[in-house]
Design a protein around this motif. Structure first.
Motif, PDB file in Angstrom:
ATOM      1  N   PHE A 136       0.840  -1.199   0.000  1.00 59.64           N
ATOM      2  CA  PHE A 136       0.000   0.000   0.000  1.00 59.64           C
ATOM      3  C   PHE A 136       0.866   1.235   0.000  1.00 59.64           C
ATOM      4  CE2 PHE A 136      -2.855  -3.147   1.956  1.00 59.64           C
ATOM      5  CZ  PHE A 136      -3.934  -3.016   1.094  1.00 59.64           C
ATOM      6  N   ASP A 137       0.524   2.193  -0.859  1.00 58.63           N
ATOM      7  CA  ASP A 137       1.232   3.463  -0.924  1.00 58.63           C
ATOM      8  C   ASP A 137       1.047   4.191   0.405  1.00 58.63           C
ATOM      9  OD1 ASP A 137       2.001   6.167  -1.435  1.00 58.63           O
ATOM     10  OD2 ASP A 137       1.626   5.877  -3.565  1.00 58.63           O
ATOM     11  N   SER A 138       2.133   4.678   0.943  1.00 62.56           N
ATOM     12  CA  SER A 138       2.074   5.383   2.227  1.00 62.56           C
ATOM     13  C   SER A 138       1.663   6.846   2.059  1.00 62.56           C
ATOM     14  CB  SER A 138       3.437   5.309   2.923  1.00 62.56           C
ATOM     15  OG  SER A 138       4.408   5.995   2.159  1.00 62.56           O
TER      16      SER A 138
ATOM     17  N   SER B 156       5.749   2.433  -0.698  1.00 63.48           N
ATOM     18  CA  SER B 156       4.826   1.596   0.072  1.00 63.48           C
ATOM     19  C   SER B 156       5.202   1.558   1.547  1.00 63.48           C
ATOM     20  CB  SER B 156       4.793   0.172  -0.491  1.00 63.48           C
ATOM     21  OG  SER B 156       5.930  -0.552  -0.080  1.00 63.48           O
TER      22      SER B 156
ATOM     23  N   SER C 252       6.091  -8.844  -0.788  1.00 66.50           N
ATOM     24  CA  SER C 252       5.669  -8.034   0.345  1.00 66.50           C
ATOM     25  C   SER C 252       6.338  -8.513   1.644  1.00 66.50           C
ATOM     26  CB  SER C 252       4.152  -8.078   0.470  1.00 66.50           C
ATOM     27  OG  SER C 252       3.722  -7.209   1.478  1.00 66.50           O
TER      28      SER C 252
END
Length: 115
Positions: A42-44, A49, A104
């Motif tokens: 997930f993009d921060s 990510s 991940s």
């Protein structure tokens, strides 16, 4: 503000972190430079990510002596342990080598192929 972590919890967090994070700092550093590492998670909010940022923090933690770990380090180690455990439970079937699941986990310092 959150409560400080007591010594008993720190020991537990440290032990779990050491048993789950099975990539040495040098291997994690090398991994984080790959395109595969950068394209998962997930993009921060800034294009990087959450997991990729976590990997950089993990490298810092791995370079420290246990006595030099800060409260923030322990909180991040706790987050890493929780993430790896949750993600392991979502293991897909089939060849896992080139999967986002594997990439991940590696961002978080865990290489499933190392037993």
């Amino acid at each position: 503000m959150s409560n400080p972590i007591d010594d008993k919890d720190k020991k537990e967090i440290y032990d779990e972190f050491k048993s789950l994070v099975n990539m040495p700092a040098s291997a994690l550093e090398k991994w984080l430079k790959t395109d595969e590492s950068k394209k998962v998670g997930f993009d921060s909010g800034d294009g990087e990510s959450v997991g990729h940022k976590s990997g950089a923090k993990i490298i810092d933690i791995l370079h420290k002596k246990k006595a030099d770990l800060s409260e923030a380090d322990y909180k991040h180690m706790q987050k890493v342990v929780g993430y790896i455990k949750r993600h392991q439970a979502q293991k897909p079937s089939g060849d896992l080598e080139s999967t986002p699941w594997n990439y991940s986990l590696k961002n978080w310092g865990y290489d499933y192929s190392k037993k």
